[in-house]
Design a protein around this motif. Structure first.
Motif, short mmCIF file in Angstrom:
data_model
loop_
_atom_site.label_atom_id
_atom_site.label_comp_id
_atom_site.label_asym_id
_atom_site.label_seq_id
_atom_site.Cartn_x
_atom_site.Cartn_y
_atom_site.Cartn_z
N ILE A 297 0.84 -1.20 0.00
CA ILE A 297 0.00 0.00 0.00
C ILE A 297 0.87 1.25 0.00
O ILE A 297 1.78 1.39 0.82
N HIS A 298 0.62 2.14 -0.96
CA HIS A 298 1.25 3.45 -0.99
C HIS A 298 0.13 4.49 -0.93
O HIS A 298 -1.03 4.13 -0.81
N ASP A 299 0.49 5.76 -1.01
CA ASP A 299 -0.55 6.79 -0.98
C ASP A 299 -0.08 7.98 -1.80
O ASP A 299 1.02 8.47 -1.64
N GLY B 16 12.53 2.57 1.54
CA GLY B 16 12.72 3.64 0.56
C GLY B 16 11.58 4.64 0.54
O GLY B 16 11.50 5.48 -0.35
N HIS B 17 10.68 4.55 1.52
CA HIS B 17 9.47 5.40 1.56
C HIS B 17 9.79 6.89 1.41
O HIS B 17 9.16 7.59 0.63
N SER B 18 10.79 7.36 2.17
CA SER B 18 11.07 8.79 2.15
C SER B 18 11.63 9.24 0.80
O SER B 18 11.64 10.43 0.50
N GLY B 19 12.09 8.28 -0.01
CA GLY B 19 12.62 8.64 -1.32
C GLY B 19 11.55 8.63 -2.40
O GLY B 19 11.84 8.89 -3.56
N MET B 20 10.30 8.30 -2.04
CA MET B 20 9.23 8.25 -3.04
C MET B 20 8.72 9.65 -3.32
O MET B 20 7.65 10.04 -2.86
N LEU B 21 9.52 10.40 -4.07
CA LEU B 21 9.15 11.77 -4.37
C LEU B 21 8.89 11.88 -5.87
O LEU B 21 9.62 11.31 -6.66
N PHE C 106 4.04 13.22 -2.86
CA PHE C 106 4.67 12.38 -1.85
C PHE C 106 3.91 11.07 -1.71
O PHE C 106 2.71 11.03 -1.95
N CYS C 107 4.64 10.02 -1.26
CA CYS C 107 3.94 8.83 -0.83
C CYS C 107 3.64 9.09 0.64
O CYS C 107 4.54 9.39 1.41
N SER C 108 2.35 9.02 1.04
CA SER C 108 2.11 9.31 2.44
C SER C 108 1.55 8.10 3.18
O SER C 108 0.70 8.21 4.04
N PHE C 109 2.03 6.94 2.78
CA PHE C 109 1.71 5.73 3.54
C PHE C 109 3.03 4.99 3.72
O PHE C 109 3.66 4.61 2.74
N TYR C 110 3.46 4.81 4.96
CA TYR C 110 4.77 4.21 5.19
C TYR C 110 4.83 2.83 4.54
O TYR C 110 4.07 1.94 4.91
N CYS C 111 5.75 2.67 3.57
CA CYS C 111 5.71 1.46 2.75
C CYS C 111 7.01 0.67 2.77
O CYS C 111 7.11 -0.36 2.12
N GLY C 112 8.04 1.14 3.48
CA GLY C 112 9.29 0.40 3.52
C GLY C 112 10.47 1.33 3.62
O GLY C 112 10.32 2.54 3.77
CU LIG Z 1 5.19 4.28 -0.83
#
Ligand SMILES: [Cu+2]
Ligand code: HEC
Length: 326
Positions: free
Chosen positions: A157-159, A200-205, A192-198
Motif C-alpha cells: 500500500i502506498h498513498d 525507501g518510503h522517504s525517497g518516493m518523491l 509524496f507517498c504518504s503511507f509508510y511502505c518500507g
Molecule cells: Cu510508498
C-alpha cells in the motif's frame, strides 16, 4: 424567555446560511472548498473556546466567597439556558455535517471534461501514464484544468498525496482508486507517498508538472517522436526502458551513488556480492539482476531493488545502452 430562545436561533440561521452558500459556490475546486471548510471550523472553534474560557476565568472572581460562612445561592436550573445549549450545538453540528458532506461529494465527483491519467506505485516510485499512453517515472505532465488520477499499486500500500492541491488517496495492490484536483496554474507541484511502505518510503518523491494546453500538446508530439526513434535503435530503447522501469530513480548514469550503485561503466566491471564473492558484470548478470535481484545482492547497499518483468529483447536493449555509458 421563549422569545429570546427563538430570537437566538433565527439569528444563528441568518448568520450561518450565507456561509454555507458561500462555501457551496466555491466548491468547484476541492482545494478552495477545503479552505472555506477549514475557516468555518476555525471560526466556530474560536467562538466556542471563548464562550467557555471567558466565563471560566471571570466567574471564580465574580462569585467567590466574600465572607466566611457565606451560603452559596440555591440555583435549580434554567430552562431557557438548557434549551439554548442543546439547540445551538445541534445547529452547529448539522451545519458542519452538511458542509463536510458537500465537500466530500465534491472530492468524489470528477468533472466530466477532466484529463485522465494513471499512476502505479511500486517500491519505491510512481509510474505515471498519460491518456496518450506515454509512461514516465516520478513525473506527471498535465495541461491546466481538472485532472483525474486513477491509482493502483504493484506491491504494497502506498498513498498518492499532492499537498498543494489538498488531495491524497491510498494506492492499493489489486484495486483502482482515484482522486481529482483542479490544476489551475502552470508550475511544479511535489507528490509524496504518504503511507509508510518500507525503507525507501522517504525517497518516493515525484512531481506534477502543470503546463499550458499547447505546451502540453507539443510535449506529447515530442515524446511520440522520441519513442519512434527508440524503436529503431536498441541503445535508445534501452535508455527509455531505464527511465520507464524506474531504474533511474535509484541508479544514476553519471557515477553518483543514489539508492543503488551508479550504472556508469558497469559492463565488464568486477562487483562484490553480499557473500563477499566477486562476479564480473556481463549481459547475463544484468538480466538476472533485473528479473531476480534477490539472487545476487551487491555488498554495501540495502537489499531494496525490486524485480522487473521484461519482454524479450528488453534486457539486451538495456545492456546495449549501458555499454554506451563509459
Ligand atoms: Cu510508498
Ligand atoms: C528501489 C531502488 C532500485 C530500483 C528501482 C532499481 N534498482 Fe538496481 N539496485 C538497487 C540497489 C540498492 C542495488 C544494490 C543492492 C542489490 O544488489 O540489490 C542495485 C543493484 C543493481 C545492479 C548491480 C550493480 C553493480 O554494481 O553490480 C544493476 C546492474 C542494477 N541494479 C540494475 C537495475 C536496473 C536495470 C533497474 C531497472 C529495471 C534497477 N536496477 C532498478 C536499487 C534499485
Amino acid at each position: 424567555m421563549q422569545r429570546i430562545v427563538l430570537g437566538v436561533i433565527s439569528a444563528l440561521f441568518v448568520l450561518l446560511t450565507p456561509l454555507t452558500a458561500f462555501a457551496q459556490e466555491k466548491l468547484h475546486d476541492p482545494a478552495a472548498g477545503w479552505y472555506s471548510h477549514f475557516n468555518l471550523w476555525l471560526i466556530i472553534s474560536i467562538v466556542i473556546y471563548l464562550v467557555v474560557t471567558i466565563p471560566l476565568i471571570y466567574f471564580p472572581f465574580k462569585y467567590r466567597r466574600k465572607k466566611t460562612n457565606q451560603d452559596g445561592a440555591y440555583i435549580q436550573g434554567n430552562t431557557a439556558l438548557e434549551i439554548l445549549w442543546i439547540v445551538i450545538p445541534i445547529i452547529i453540528t448539522l451545519l458542519l455535517g452538511v458542509q463536510s458532506w458537500a465537500l466530500f461529494t465534491e472530492y468524489r465527483t470528477v468533472p466530466k471534461d477532466a484529463f485522465e491519467a494513471k499512476s502505479v506505485a511500486f517500491m519505491y516510485g510512481f509510474e505515471m501514464t498519460s491518456p496518450e499512453g506515454i509512461t514516465t517515472m516520478n513525473e506527471l505532465r498535465v495541461p491546466v484544468g481538472p485532472v483525474k488520477m486513477n491509482l493502483t499499486s504493484k506491491d504494497v500500500i502506498h498513498d498518492f498525496a499532492i499537498p498543494h492541491f489538498r488531495v491524497r488517496e491510498d494506492m492499493l495492490p489489486g484495486r483502482t482508486t482515484y482522486l481529482w484536483f483542479n490544476a489551475k496554474k502552470p508550475g511544479e507541484y511535489p507528490v509524496f507517498c504518504s503511507f509508510y511502505c518500507g525503507t525507501g518510503h522517504s525517497g518516493m518523491l515525484a512531481k506534477v508538472i502543470v503546463m499550458e494546453k499547447n505546451d502540453y500538446d507539443e510535449w506529447v508530439k515530442k515524446q511520440k517522436g522520441a519513442s519512434e526513434a527508440a524503436a529503431a535503435s536498441p541503445e535508445l530503447m534501452g535508455k527509455e526502458l531505464l527511465d520507464k522501469s524506474g531504474c533511474t530513480g535509484c541508479h544514476s548514469i553519471t557515477g553518483e551513488v543514489k539508492m543503488g550503485p551508479s550504472l556508469k561503466g558497469i559492463l565488464g566491471k568486477k562487483t562484490i556480492l553480499a557473500d563477499d564473492s566477486t562476479v564480473t558484470v556481463d549481459e547475463a548478470f544484468i538480466k538476472e539482476k533485473i528479473t531476480n535481484p534477490e539472487a545476487k545482492r551487491i555488498k554495501g547497499f540495502p537489499p531494496v531493488m525490486p524485480p522487473t518483468q521484461l519482454k524479450p529483447g528488453e534486457s539486451e536493449a538495456i545492456s546495449a545502452y549501458l555499454k554506451t555509458l563509459k
